[in-house]
Design an enzyme around this catalytic site. Structure first.
Site, PDB file in Angstrom:
ATOM      1  CD  GLU A  23      68.807  18.491  35.080  1.00 52.71           C
ATOM      2  OE1 GLU A  23      69.685  18.779  35.928  1.00 52.71           O
ATOM      3  OE2 GLU A  23      67.727  19.097  34.999  1.00 52.71           O
ATOM      4  CD  GLU A  72      64.490  17.355  41.483  1.00 56.79           C
ATOM      5  OE1 GLU A  72      63.465  16.676  41.747  1.00 56.79           O
ATOM      6  OE2 GLU A  72      64.945  18.198  42.262  1.00 56.79           O
TER       7      GLU A  72
END
Length: 349
Positions: free
Chosen positions: A170, A316
């Site tokens: 994310e 991430e």
């Protein structure tokens, strides 16, 4: 929200898998967690010869209305700036995807920026960020359903390419705030134990974050009463990228894909997915416990044992990517090690 057809992994092969593991030319149980991982992967794929074909990584971006309350040390524009950086190959997620052979999909689910002139970002934008849940629900019911479907459709795209293992990351400034709230609501953990520094808040910043989130929860409880339905709490506090991640996790479980769960935010999404469909946990491998306050507690709620403790708090999906070689080793153990008979070694147990 659409219904998902998710069942616990079928256990009829369990004895045969265990027999194969125990007959590999090694002392019984000597490969520890690799043996546990091999069992889980074989049960997910319902085979004695598992594979990790076409690994895919979804990087989902979205902005959060609660960021306006100063709950993160990072400003909102970091979300879109990093998303563009990812298209140029310059992020941590890019490096690890290259290293481990993952196909990276960078997806705008709700970033407060116009990426129309930028190549390399998949446009699935629902809105330019969620609403501020201090004052109102973060998203409407229609937006929630749309985000779930976006995540599901992205997994379908990966599956169509032959993907057997999926990781999710994310990018969304302030998304530790909804994660902390979900942990508090679903895990019955005091809010103060669910809140940490995020991207680098100091003690005063953490105190302010607690006050803002506590006020938002009080408002939510007052408007919704008890007991709290998980789906309502997800819509009230979640980010578009987080709800899309939940949709991706559920669809992956439905398709019997291996799902690698990264750090604090993705663990919160996994916790939410498990609230909705408990059987989805069978398809999840929890890869990493990071430094964010409360992450270990949240893993304990789930009953998950992470593979790595590297102190990462980048997000991430980097922790999941770093753990991939361990899962690869478990699969290679099943497919490449000799058994006692082929190796012509006396089986001594």
């Amino acid at each position: 929200m659409r219904a998902f057809d998710i069942h616990p992994t079928e256990k009829s092969l369990q004895a045969a898998i265990l027999e194969k593991i125990d007959n590999l030319n090694k002392p019984k149980g000597s490969l520890g967690r690799l043996e546990e991982l091999a069992m889980q992967v074989c049960l997910i794929q319902q085979t004695l010869t598992p594979s990790l074909d076409h690994p895919c990584h979804l990087l989902l971006g979205g902005d959060h209305g609660i960021e306006r309350e100063g709950v993160s040390v990072s400003p909102r524009e970091i979300t879109w700036q990093q998303m563009i950086n990812f298209t140029r190959g310059g992020g941590g997620v890019n490096m690890f995807c290259r290293q481990h052979g993952f196909k990276l999909r960078i997806v705008d689910v709700g970033v407060d920026y116009d990426f129309s002139a930028i190549e390399g970002i998949i446009d699935r934008k629902i809105a330019r960020g969620t609403k501020n849940f201090l004052y109102e629900p973060a998203m409407s019911e229609d937006e929630f359903n749309q985000a779930i479907q976006i995540g599901s459709d992205l997994v379908d795209d990966c599956y169509a390419e032959g993907c057997r293992i999926l990781s999710i990351g994310e990018m969304g400034i302030a998304n530790t705030s909804p994660s902390s709230i979900w942990m508090h609501l679903f895990g019955n953990i005091p809010l103060k134990d669910c809140i940490g520094a995020g991207a680098g808040l100091n003690n005063d910043g953490i105190r302010h974050k607690y006050e803002v989130l506590a006020k938002a929860i009080d408002k939510f409880n007052g408007s919704n009463g008890q007991p709290i339905k998980p789906i309502i709490a997800l819509r009230y506090f979640g980010g578009f990228e987080m709800i899309a991640a939940i949709g991706a996790m559920l669809r992956a479980a439905e398709l019997h894909l291996i799902v690698l769960i990264d750090g604090f935010i993705m663990t919160a999404c996994a916790l939410a997915a498990i609230q909705l469909y408990p059987a989805s946990q069978d398809y999840m491998i929890f890869t990493h416990c990071g430094d964010e306050s409360g992450h270990q507690k949240m893993l304990d709620i789930i009953g998950a044992k992470p593979l790595l403790y590297l102190g990462l708090r980048l997000g991430e999906g980097t922790g999941a990517l770093c753990a991939f070689p361990i899962i690869d080793s478990a699969v290679r153990m099943m497919n490449e090690m000799n058994n006692f008979q082929k190796a012509k070694i006396t089986k001594y147990f």
